[in-house]
Structures are given as C-alpha cells and as structure tokens.
Write a protein that holds these residues in place. Structure first.
Motif, PDB file in Angstrom:
ATOM      1  N   MET A 237       0.827  -1.199   0.000  1.00  0.00           N
ATOM      2  CA  MET A 237       0.000   0.000   0.000  1.00  0.00           C
ATOM      3  C   MET A 237       0.871   1.263   0.000  1.00  0.00           C
ATOM      4  SD  MET A 237      -3.072  -1.064  -0.184  1.00  0.00           S
ATOM      5  CE  MET A 237      -2.417  -2.395  -1.184  1.00  0.00           C
ATOM      6  N   GLU A 238       2.002   1.204   0.726  1.00  0.00           N
ATOM      7  CA  GLU A 238       2.925   2.343   0.721  1.00  0.00           C
ATOM      8  C   GLU A 238       3.481   2.562  -0.691  1.00  0.00           C
ATOM      9  OE1 GLU A 238       6.034   2.079   3.622  1.00  0.00           O
ATOM     10  OE2 GLU A 238       4.700   1.346   5.191  1.00  0.00           O
ATOM     11  N   ILE A 239       3.786   1.465  -1.357  1.00  0.00           N
ATOM     12  CA  ILE A 239       4.330   1.562  -2.712  1.00  0.00           C
ATOM     13  C   ILE A 239       3.299   2.164  -3.653  1.00  0.00           C
ATOM     14  CG2 ILE A 239       5.154   0.196  -4.677  1.00  0.00           C
ATOM     15  CD1 ILE A 239       6.316  -1.772  -2.580  1.00  0.00           C
ATOM     16  N   ARG A 240       2.031   1.822  -3.454  1.00  0.00           N
ATOM     17  CA  ARG A 240       0.975   2.368  -4.314  1.00  0.00           C
ATOM     18  C   ARG A 240       0.917   3.892  -4.193  1.00  0.00           C
ATOM     19  NH1 ARG A 240      -5.225   0.387  -4.032  1.00  0.00           N
ATOM     20  NH2 ARG A 240      -5.299   1.815  -2.257  1.00  0.00           N
ATOM     21  N   GLU A 241       1.052   4.392  -2.964  1.00  0.00           N
ATOM     22  CA  GLU A 241       1.075   5.839  -2.757  1.00  0.00           C
ATOM     23  C   GLU A 241       2.326   6.440  -3.394  1.00  0.00           C
ATOM     24  OE1 GLU A 241       0.668   6.945   1.313  1.00  0.00           O
ATOM     25  OE2 GLU A 241      -1.084   5.682   1.648  1.00  0.00           O
ATOM     26  N   LEU A 242       3.451   5.748  -3.220  1.00  0.00           N
ATOM     27  CA  LEU A 242       4.733   6.240  -3.721  1.00  0.00           C
ATOM     28  C   LEU A 242       4.729   6.332  -5.251  1.00  0.00           C
ATOM     29  CD1 LEU A 242       7.387   7.109  -2.402  1.00  0.00           C
ATOM     30  CD2 LEU A 242       8.248   4.803  -2.774  1.00  0.00           C
ATOM     31  N   ILE A 243       3.996   5.420  -5.901  1.00  0.00           N
ATOM     32  CA  ILE A 243       3.918   5.429  -7.365  1.00  0.00           C
ATOM     33  C   ILE A 243       3.354   6.752  -7.858  1.00  0.00           C
ATOM     34  CG2 ILE A 243       2.637   4.443  -9.312  1.00  0.00           C
ATOM     35  CD1 ILE A 243       3.014   1.694  -7.965  1.00  0.00           C
ATOM     36  N   GLN A 244       2.317   7.244  -7.181  1.00  0.00           N
ATOM     37  CA  GLN A 244       1.725   8.513  -7.601  1.00  0.00           C
ATOM     38  C   GLN A 244       2.594   9.696  -7.185  1.00  0.00           C
ATOM     39  OE1 GLN A 244      -2.385   8.922  -6.485  1.00  0.00           O
ATOM     40  NE2 GLN A 244      -3.058   7.699  -8.220  1.00  0.00           N
ATOM     41  N   ILE A 245       3.149   9.630  -5.980  1.00  0.00           N
ATOM     42  CA  ILE A 245       3.974  10.739  -5.503  1.00  0.00           C
ATOM     43  C   ILE A 245       5.210  10.915  -6.374  1.00  0.00           C
ATOM     44  CG2 ILE A 245       5.421  11.538  -3.575  1.00  0.00           C
ATOM     45  CD1 ILE A 245       3.412  10.135  -1.697  1.00  0.00           C
ATOM     46  N   ARG A 246       5.837   9.786  -6.757  1.00  0.00           N
ATOM     47  CA  ARG A 246       7.077   9.836  -7.535  1.00  0.00           C
ATOM     48  C   ARG A 246       6.827   9.742  -9.047  1.00  0.00           C
ATOM     49  NH1 ARG A 246      11.332  11.617  -5.512  1.00  0.00           N
ATOM     50  NH2 ARG A 246      12.791   9.992  -6.136  1.00  0.00           N
ATOM     51  N   ASP A 247       5.560   9.746  -9.440  1.00  0.00           N
ATOM     52  CA  ASP A 247       5.194   9.681 -10.862  1.00  0.00           C
ATOM     53  C   ASP A 247       5.851   8.473 -11.534  1.00  0.00           C
ATOM     54  OD1 ASP A 247       4.134  10.363 -13.323  1.00  0.00           O
ATOM     55  OD2 ASP A 247       5.790  11.704 -13.839  1.00  0.00           O
ATOM     56  N   ALA A 248       5.790   7.325 -10.879  1.00  0.00           N
ATOM     57  CA  ALA A 248       6.379   6.094 -11.423  1.00  0.00           C
ATOM     58  C   ALA A 248       5.349   5.373 -12.283  1.00  0.00           C
ATOM     59  CB  ALA A 248       6.845   5.182 -10.293  1.00  0.00           C
ATOM     60  N   ASN A 249       5.841   4.639 -13.284  1.00  0.00           N
ATOM     61  CA  ASN A 249       4.922   3.881 -14.140  1.00  0.00           C
ATOM     62  C   ASN A 249       5.333   2.422 -14.281  1.00  0.00           C
ATOM     63  OD1 ASN A 249       7.186   4.252 -15.717  1.00  0.00           O
ATOM     64  ND2 ASN A 249       6.203   5.673 -17.139  1.00  0.00           N
ATOM     65  N   ILE A 250       6.294   1.989 -13.442  1.00  0.00           N
ATOM     66  CA  ILE A 250       6.735   0.598 -13.481  1.00  0.00           C
ATOM     67  C   ILE A 250       7.335   0.248 -12.119  1.00  0.00           C
ATOM     68  CG2 ILE A 250       9.021   1.199 -14.380  1.00  0.00           C
ATOM     69  CD1 ILE A 250       8.977  -1.352 -16.006  1.00  0.00           C
ATOM     70  N   VAL A 251       7.199  -1.012 -11.717  1.00  0.00           N
ATOM     71  CA  VAL A 251       7.808  -1.503 -10.477  1.00  0.00           C
ATOM     72  C   VAL A 251       8.734  -2.660 -10.829  1.00  0.00           C
ATOM     73  CG1 VAL A 251       7.379  -2.730  -8.307  1.00  0.00           C
ATOM     74  CG2 VAL A 251       5.959  -0.779  -8.937  1.00  0.00           C
ATOM     75  N   LEU A 252       9.988  -2.579 -10.375  1.00  0.00           N
ATOM     76  CA  LEU A 252      10.977  -3.630 -10.617  1.00  0.00           C
ATOM     77  C   LEU A 252      11.229  -4.384  -9.319  1.00  0.00           C
ATOM     78  CD1 LEU A 252      13.607  -1.709 -12.799  1.00  0.00           C
ATOM     79  CD2 LEU A 252      11.698  -3.120 -13.566  1.00  0.00           C
ATOM     80  N   CYS A 253      11.073  -5.703  -9.356  1.00  0.00           N
ATOM     81  CA  CYS A 253      11.275  -6.546  -8.179  1.00  0.00           C
ATOM     82  C   CYS A 253      12.621  -7.259  -8.281  1.00  0.00           C
ATOM     83  CB  CYS A 253      10.148  -7.576  -8.058  1.00  0.00           C
ATOM     84  SG  CYS A 253       8.518  -6.816  -7.942  1.00  0.00           S
ATOM     85  N   ASN A 254      13.293  -7.418  -7.138  1.00  0.00           N
ATOM     86  CA  ASN A 254      14.662  -7.929  -7.124  1.00  0.00           C
ATOM     87  C   ASN A 254      14.743  -9.451  -7.155  1.00  0.00           C
ATOM     88  OD1 ASN A 254      17.469  -7.428  -7.098  1.00  0.00           O
ATOM     89  ND2 ASN A 254      17.567  -7.872  -4.919  1.00  0.00           N
ATOM     90  N   ASP A 255      13.618 -10.127  -7.265  1.00  0.00           N
ATOM     91  CA  ASP A 255      13.604 -11.590  -7.318  1.00  0.00           C
ATOM     92  C   ASP A 255      12.657 -12.039  -8.418  1.00  0.00           C
ATOM     93  OD1 ASP A 255      15.133 -12.596  -4.723  1.00  0.00           O
ATOM     94  OD2 ASP A 255      13.916 -10.876  -4.132  1.00  0.00           O
ATOM     95  N   GLU A 256      12.737 -13.314  -8.767  1.00  0.00           N
ATOM     96  CA  GLU A 256      11.825 -13.861  -9.774  1.00  0.00           C
ATOM     97  C   GLU A 256      10.471 -14.101  -9.132  1.00  0.00           C
ATOM     98  OE1 GLU A 256      11.563 -17.840 -12.548  1.00  0.00           O
ATOM     99  OE2 GLU A 256      13.483 -16.780 -12.440  1.00  0.00           O
ATOM    100  N   LEU A 257       9.410 -13.626  -9.781  1.00  0.00           N
ATOM    101  CA  LEU A 257       8.053 -13.723  -9.246  1.00  0.00           C
ATOM    102  C   LEU A 257       7.284 -14.856  -9.916  1.00  0.00           C
ATOM    103  CD1 LEU A 257       7.054  -9.931  -9.180  1.00  0.00           C
ATOM    104  CD2 LEU A 257       8.176 -11.258  -7.389  1.00  0.00           C
TER     105      LEU A 257
END
Length: 590
Positions: A237-257
């Motif tokens: 949920m924090e990341i969801r807020e951060l996406i809008q605050i930081r104007d992000a359009n992609i999330v990169l994860c450090n492991d294989e999902l």
C-alpha cells in the motif's frame, strides 16, 4: 465499472457508486451539498476513500474506490477532458491534500483537486488548483474551504495562466522514460551471495542499462516471501502511494516472481510489474547481435513466459483426447501455450544444429593443437576491454551491465606462438536458470578451454561476492578444477581507494588495467607460460616411405622448417612438453 479496490464491497454499495456516474451537479457548483454528503456517507460506511472525476459541465465521468488512506485515480485520458476536476473523500477527517494528491494533479493536469472531510465545522474541502509560475506549472493549495467558498472560486483565472504551459508539460510527462520504483525483500536466514543493499544497487544498474530511470528504492525484511504479493500487503500500500507521488509507471522486483504474484501486484498497484529475471532477459534481448545469441535469448524468454500463462499446464503439450480436452475446444490461453511449446522445440533444434557445427570447429582446433583461452567474469568487470587490448579487436566495450553478449573468438599470435582468445557473456547474481540453460552450448567453450582468465573488477567493493557468483556459475557448467588465472582489472581506479586484500583470494593472480594497458604484457607472458609451458625443439627425419607421418606433423601445425634429402624429409618441429605424446601417437598410427 468502478475503479480501484472494490474487494469485499456489497453489490448494493457498488450500485450506489455506479449511480453517481453521469450525474450532473447543480449549475454553478463544482461540488454540490447533496453529492458531497452522499460521497462522505458511503466513504464512512465502507471506511475507504471514494473518488470522482468531473468535467467542465460538472458531470461525474468516473468513480473509484481506494483504501482508508489513498485512492487511485481512474484510468481516463484526462488530456482529452475539458475542465477536468477531481474530488475524493478522506474518511480520517483530515481535509488537507496529501503529497499523493498534489503529485497526481501535477502529472494528470487537473484544473482543481479536492479532499472532502467531515470535521467539527461540517464538511470541508481541501482545495488545490493548477497554477503557472516562472514558465512552469505548480500546485497552489488554497486551504480547507466550505462548499460555498469552493463554489465561488473563479477557475478561469488559473486556467488562462496555465493554458499555454499545460499541454507542453503534459506532453513532456507522456514522453518521459519509464520511471521505476525498485523493491526487494531480504528473507531472514536465507544465504544470498550479496547483501540486499548491494543487490538493490545492482538492480538499479540493470534498470539504467534497460533505459529505465530508478526513482525510489523500497526494501523489507521478512521471514519468507509473501506467496500472494512477494512483499508485505502493508508495504504494498505504501508503494501504491509512492507510485503517484514519484510519478512512477513501473515496479521492478529484485527476485523472480510467480504468475500469481505478478497478477496480484499488477491488480493492486495498477502499473507494469517486472521481476529481475524478466529485466535481465529484456537486456539480453536488446543487446544480442549474432543469430545464435538472439535464438538463445528468445528460447530463455519463452521458457520464462510458459509457466506464467495461467492455465492447464504441460498436459496441453500432448495432443489427443480424454478428460479435460472435450467441450468447446481450446481457448486462446491453451493455443498460446501450445504455440510456445512448438516454438521452444523449434529453437532447441536450431541451437542443437549450431552446437554440432561448433563441435566440428572444436575438433579441428584440437587436431591442430591450437590452445583456447576463455575470458569469464562478473558483468562489467572489463572482459571486453581486456579482450580488445589483447587481440587489437573492436568488440563493443561500455561501462554498463551486459554491454556484450555474443561470444567472440580471435587468434592471438605472439613470438610465433598462437592461441585462441574467447570472450564470453558476463555473469551476475541470480542469473536466470533458463538463460544459463539456453547459453549452455556457448558456455561449453569455457568448459573446453585450456586456460580460464577470471576477470575481476578490483575497484568494486563487492568484488569478493562477485568472485563467488562467477565460481558458482562455473561449477554449474562443470568447470571445477580448471586451470585459471585471476585477473584483477581496473587498477587505474584504485587511486585513493582501499586496495583489495588479494591474499584472501586463492589462486594465481595478476593486477592489470585493461583500459590503460598497464601490466597486460605481464599477463600475456603468464598465459604463454601456462598454455605452452617449456617448448621442445626437435629434428625428425621421415623416410619417403612414411610420408603420412610428415603430413600428420604438418596437420598439428608444429613444423617450423622442412628440408628434403635423398633418403627422406628432415623436419624441425616445436611442441609443448605436455603434448609430446602426439608425436608418439602419430608414429603408432603409422
């Protein structure tokens, strides 16, 4: 359709929200009393934020739902809406705009944004408008207003000032590079080669190599990966807020999902989710140049994609009838899966044909006794730069991860001694298994090499961990016990830095600067000593009745001089001590 987090909401509540769409508020009101009270009532009842988007006529175009502290804005082409405004509720009673609100306004270009809250003074709306300053756009907060004050605002004054900047600013945002939030999980007790901080730094470098701009990094310590969301739900949920605050359009994860994690995260965050494996495969796909390299990457991508197609699984790779195959016929998912299986089989066959051709070339090298030296190392350790320095070639060498992928081989001649120098793909932590499998035929060259040069970035603070990663990959392809020289590169970057403790690393070592050429000659002397050892000079007389033996010696490439006499051919040969047995083998085979 109601946008956002509607999980667990009753149908009656969804119907209430749906009824709002298309409603036009009172003339002259940006937000009327009836609508504001209605939104607040629903919001307090479900304890979630409710959001509406309106146009110049104050008609409600879209409706969305968030959680207690945030709401994602509906996916609408806001640039095509005249006089677009947005209002959302704050069930916590705070009417002030959040960072998420102001960031969304800047990025989406609202004329006005409002946060509705039920306070001791009644309904108040925290208001922000888009304004122009110094040839740019900014969000001007007007404070918490009651509905009468809100509806008396003259927005035309602000719209006229922002009009000439707004379209340019929105176009700039649309044309920007992908902006990524990087997330990673440190599982307690899990023994990774690198600590999570170093691994995240590397993920940022991978992102830059792929043309993505990292805008923030989030890590979390957990006992195990979340099977549904990879990272904890609260952190998500924090990341969801951060996406809008930081104007992000992609999330990169450090492991294989897994497929489930990918799907769930995309549903919650509303942006593209890319795991480390997919990111590396994308980089490989963009950097592969040779036909074989492109095939290897395509095969790895297909194998990665296959288990992430949600469906029946491998049973569909077999044709025939039976339980589970009768009914309306194959859906698109099943046909996609079957097509991937066919393509994988085709690529594996083509790569096997290429591998056969490589084995023929290898047999010729063995027959001609041409030693092979292979360069291996962590990505960006300077292998290609060293390769160019030693072979006077022009293989692409850049300060980025996986700048070169395709295996390159050049003949090196020094003092009448010749050997083949081979540059291979760089290694990295968490190198995708399917990628290693696809490149196995190329990596076989390392396995068959007479000598391995393990190139190490001595200026990297994590050089010890990188050495371990390379050793693990070499072990996985059967290179344990191979003769090796550890080449500590980039000594030109060590000025003023702590010199690595080389004594901690076992094996024969040499320090060089591939960029400046410092001590490369010393490395070359070491290589020649390793692969040729003490050379034996011999004179052999072959009778004319035994010319097959003379031809055999010529095929080995060891004949330096040839003289013809009455009773035979006198050959001066030069051969290494360890390959002296080849002379005896030729004699015995007649």
């Amino acid at each position: 359709m109601i946008y956002g987090n509607i999980d667990g909401l009753k149908k009656s509540t969804l119907d209430q929200l749906e009824d709002l769409r298309g409603y036009r508020m009172e003339e002259g009101s940006y937000l009327d009393q009836e609508t504001a009270a209605y939104l607040m009532e629903i919001s307090l009842h479900i304890n979630r934020e409710v959001i509406i988007v309106t146009d110049k006529r104050n008609e409600i175009l879209e409706v969305g739902v968030g959680d207690f502290r945030s709401a994602s804005f509906p996916e609408v082409d806001y640039d095509k809406i005249s006089g677009v405004k947005s209002f959302h509720t704050h069930p916590n009673g705070n009417p002030h705009l959040s960072d998420q609100d102001t960031s969304a306004m800047e990025n989406l270009g609202f004329d006005l944004i409002g946060a509705i809250a039920q306070t001791e003074k009644g309904l108040l709306v925290g208001v922000g408008v888009l304004d122009a300053q110094d040839d740019g756009l900014l969000v001007r907060e007007l404070g918490a207003l009651n509905l009468r004050q809100l509806n008396r605002l003259d927005l035309d004054e602000f719209v006229q000032r922002t009009g000439k900047h707004k379209r340019h600013a929105l176009t700039e945002v649309a044309d920007e590079q992908e902006r990524a939030i990087l997330i990673g999980v440190h599982v307690k007790g899990k023994k990774d080669v690198m600590d999570v901080e170093s691994s995240m730094v590397e993920l940022a470098e991978l992102a830059k190599t792929a043309g993505v701009v990292p805008v923030d990094v989030i890590t979390q310590n957990k006992d195990r990966f979340d099977t549904a969301f990879y990272i904890g739900k609260g952190k998500l949920m924090e990341i969801r807020e951060l996406i809008q605050i930081r104007d992000a359009n992609i999330v990169l994860c450090n492991d294989e999902l897994t497929a489930v994690q990918l799907r769930n995260m995309e549903m919650v965050l509303g942006v593209k989710i890319i795991d480390r494996t997919a990111l590396i495969l994308d980089i490989f796909a963009s950097h592969a140049r040779s036909g074989e390299g492109k095939l290897q990457v395509e095969l790895a991508q297909l194998k990665y994609r296959l288990p992430r197609l949600m469906g029946m699984g491998k049973v569909l790779s077999r044709t025939g009838g039976g339980i589970g195959t009768r009914g309306p016929g194959e859906k698109k998912l099943e046909t996609d899966r079957r097509a991937i299986y066919r393509q994988v089989h085709l690529l594996e066959k083509r790569l096997k044909d290429m591998e056969s051709a490589r084995k023929i070339q290898k047999s010729r090298r063995v027959k001609n006794e041409v030693p092979v030296v292979s360069l291996v190392g962590y990505t960006n350790a300077g292998k290609s730069t060293l390769f160019n320095r030693m072979s006077t070639s022009s293989v692409l060498a850049e300060d980025k991860l996986f700048a070169t992928l395709d295996s390159t081989t050049r003949k090196i001649i020094v003092d009448d001694k010749e050997f083949l120098l081979s540059d291979t793909v760089g290694f990295i932590e968490k190198l995708p298994h399917d990628l290693v499998e696809s490149f196995k035929s190329t990596l076989e060259e390392v396995k068959d090499a007479d000598l391995i040069l393990h190139v190490i970035d001595s200026a990297n603070p994590n050089y010890l961990q990188q050495i371990r990663v390379v050793e693990e990959v070499l072990d996985s392809i059967g290179c344990t016990g191979k003769e090796m020289i550890l080449v500590f590169n980039k000594i030109d970057k060590l000025e003023g830095k702590v010199v690595p403790d080389y004594e901690m690393v076992r094996g024969e070592k040499v320090m060089v600067s591939a960029k400046d050429g410092d001590k490369v000659d010393e490395l070359m002397d070491l290589i020649l000593g390793k692969i040729f050892g003490d050379l034996l000079e011999m004179t052999i007389k072959v009778p004319y009745t035994d010319t097959k033996y003379a031809s055999y010696l010529h095929s080995l490439g060891v004949v330096k001089e040839e003289t013809f006499e009455e009773d035979g051919v006198v050959l001066s040969v030069q051969i290494s001590e360890k390959n002296k047995y080849l002379l005896e083998q030729g004699k015995s085979n007649g």
